[in-house]
Design a protein around this motif. Structure first.
Motif, mmCIF file in Angstrom:
data_model
loop_
_atom_site.group_PDB
_atom_site.id
_atom_site.type_symbol
_atom_site.label_atom_id
_atom_site.label_comp_id
_atom_site.label_asym_id
_atom_site.label_seq_id
_atom_site.Cartn_x
_atom_site.Cartn_y
_atom_site.Cartn_z
ATOM 1 N N GLN A 242 21.360 -5.222 106.114
ATOM 2 C CA GLN A 242 22.443 -4.235 106.174
ATOM 3 C C GLN A 242 23.251 -4.336 107.462
ATOM 4 O OE1 GLN A 242 23.310 -1.970 103.629
ATOM 5 N NE2 GLN A 242 21.925 -3.379 102.552
ATOM 6 N N ALA A 243 22.624 -4.712 108.542
ATOM 7 C CA ALA A 243 23.333 -4.792 109.825
ATOM 8 C C ALA A 243 22.559 -5.678 110.773
ATOM 9 C CB ALA A 243 23.510 -3.400 110.420
ATOM 10 N N ALA A 260 25.352 -1.880 116.704
ATOM 11 C CA ALA A 260 25.008 -2.345 115.358
ATOM 12 C C ALA A 260 26.299 -2.740 114.656
ATOM 13 C CB ALA A 260 24.289 -1.247 114.579
ATOM 14 N N ASN A 262 27.932 -4.331 110.922
ATOM 15 C CA ASN A 262 27.637 -4.510 109.506
ATOM 16 C C ASN A 262 27.380 -5.979 109.184
ATOM 17 O OD1 ASN A 262 27.854 -1.860 108.107
ATOM 18 N ND2 ASN A 262 29.895 -1.867 109.025
ATOM 19 N N TRP A 263 26.398 -6.195 108.307
ATOM 20 C CA TRP A 263 26.085 -7.563 107.896
ATOM 21 C C TRP A 263 27.286 -8.210 107.224
ATOM 22 C CZ3 TRP A 263 22.146 -10.861 108.735
ATOM 23 C CH2 TRP A 263 22.039 -11.979 107.903
ATOM 24 N N TYR A 292 23.880 1.527 120.060
ATOM 25 C CA TYR A 292 22.730 1.556 119.139
ATOM 26 C C TYR A 292 21.500 1.993 119.927
ATOM 27 C CZ TYR A 292 18.882 -0.061 116.219
ATOM 28 O OH TYR A 292 17.729 -0.130 115.485
ATOM 29 N N ALA A 300 26.853 1.534 112.081
ATOM 30 C CA ALA A 300 27.225 0.111 112.063
ATOM 31 C C ALA A 300 28.740 -0.030 111.977
ATOM 32 C CB ALA A 300 26.562 -0.588 110.881
ATOM 33 N N SER A 302 32.439 -2.426 111.819
ATOM 34 C CA SER A 302 33.119 -3.624 111.328
ATOM 35 C C SER A 302 34.512 -3.651 111.919
ATOM 36 C CB SER A 302 33.210 -3.623 109.788
ATOM 37 O OG SER A 302 31.942 -3.638 109.195
#
Length: 333
Positions: A242-243, A260, A262-263, A292, A300, A302
């Protein structure tokens, strides 16, 4: 009178005549005198009280040149006074629109800690609950799909520990578990042999064009600038990353700082026959990212998508009307 001499009656007129002669003689001696000039005041004579007799009525003889009298036109009522036109109100100044808000730098997503758990150093147990080691790394392919997990299997009192690569599909994840969050589901006899374990340990930290051990990898921007170093990966109950947790210390400050990401913000590219991770996080976006912490909600980030292009303003109505008129005139010619 009785008993006396009665004077004759003609005495008084003789005396008057004598007096008049005497006066006229005096006037002759003085010479001619002018009569005094007096203003004549007309005396109004009232008409006699005789009755006036009306003569015959006058007759009007109409000649050829005389025009007959036209009947008088009826008088129109006077027109009302014109209304006084009030001046138009002064134009109200339209306030200038506020400046557009600055475009966001990042997009943030909150991840529940009961829905995702860190991979690094998490305990790995057998289905019976016996802990056999700890996760140390995740290996991904060029599409970003996890293909292996590297587990540091325990020996006795730390003696005989070895790193072993296991296929990703043999693990089950329980992020909210109070015990080991990762379970290794190996069938009897499925454990890797010693020679394979040695080969996997030798290749554990080696990146190629088809595989990338993600922990401790450096994430870069497309221009080669450094974003941060991967120090952990957050996995959900479906075994999906997920991250990633990035150490961005030294990117925007000298203090140690982690965020953190995002994946889905990660991309993977090959350079010099080696797979490496990419992310479009600028220094400003990193500075705007929340930190984090293991005891705080996971936020998370982006990179924010690019702003849509500005829509051109419509042409004024007057310009459109003049264009249509010009087109009509050319068509008439």
């Amino acid at each position: 009178m009785s008993g006396g001499f009665r004077r004759p009656a003609f005495r008084y007129p003789i005396l008057l005549v004598l007096a008049a002669v005497a006066l006229s003689g005096c006037s002759l001696l003085r010479g001619p005198q002018q009569a005094p000039i007096t203003e004549a005041v007309p005396d109004l004579v009232e008409p006699a009280s005789s009755t006036l007799v009306a003569g015959p009525p006058e007759t009007t003889v109409q000649t050829e040149t005389s025009k007959p009298e036209t009947p008088a036109k009826p008088k129109r009522p006077p027109a009302p006074p014109p209304k006084k036109e009030e001046p138009p109100p002064p134009p109200v100044a339209t306030p200038a629109p506020p400046p557009p808000a600055p475009a966001p730098l990042i997009v943030t997503r909150v991840i529940d800690r009961n829905q995702a758990h860190g991979l690094l150093d998490s305990e790995v147990q057998k289905p019976d609950g016996k802990v056999v080691g700890r996760a140390v790394d995740l290996v991904t392919d060029p599409s970003g799909k996890p293909i292996e997990m590297i587990v540091n299997l325990q020996g006795f009192l730390g003696v005989g520990d070895r790193k072993v690569n296991f296929p990703w599909n043999v693990f089950r994840f329980t992020p909210g578990a109070k015990t080991a969050p990762i379970t290794l589901n190996l069938a009897p006899g499925q454990a890797p042999p010693a020679d394979r374990a040695k080969a996997a340990a030798a290749a554990a930290g080696t990146a190629t064009a088809t595989r990338l051990p993600l922990l401790d990898a450096t994430v870069e921007r497309p221009n080669g600038a450094k974003v941060g170093r991967v120090i952990d990966v957050l996995i959900d109950a479906n075994a999906q990353p997920q991250a990633v947790v990035l150490d961005v210390s030294g990117m925007v400050s000298a203090d140690r700082r982690t965020i953190a990401a995002n994946w889905s913000a990660l991309r993977f590219a090959v350079k010099d026959k080696t797979l490496y991770p990419l992310m479009d996080l600028s220094d400003a976006a990193i500075a705007a990212s929340p930190p984090y912490a293991s005891d705080q909600p996971i936020r998370a980030v982006s990179p924010a998508p690019p702003a849509p292009p500005a829509t051109p303003a419509p042409a004024p109505a007057a310009a459109a009307s003049s264009t249509a008129t010009a087109s009509t005139a050319r068509a008439a010619r």
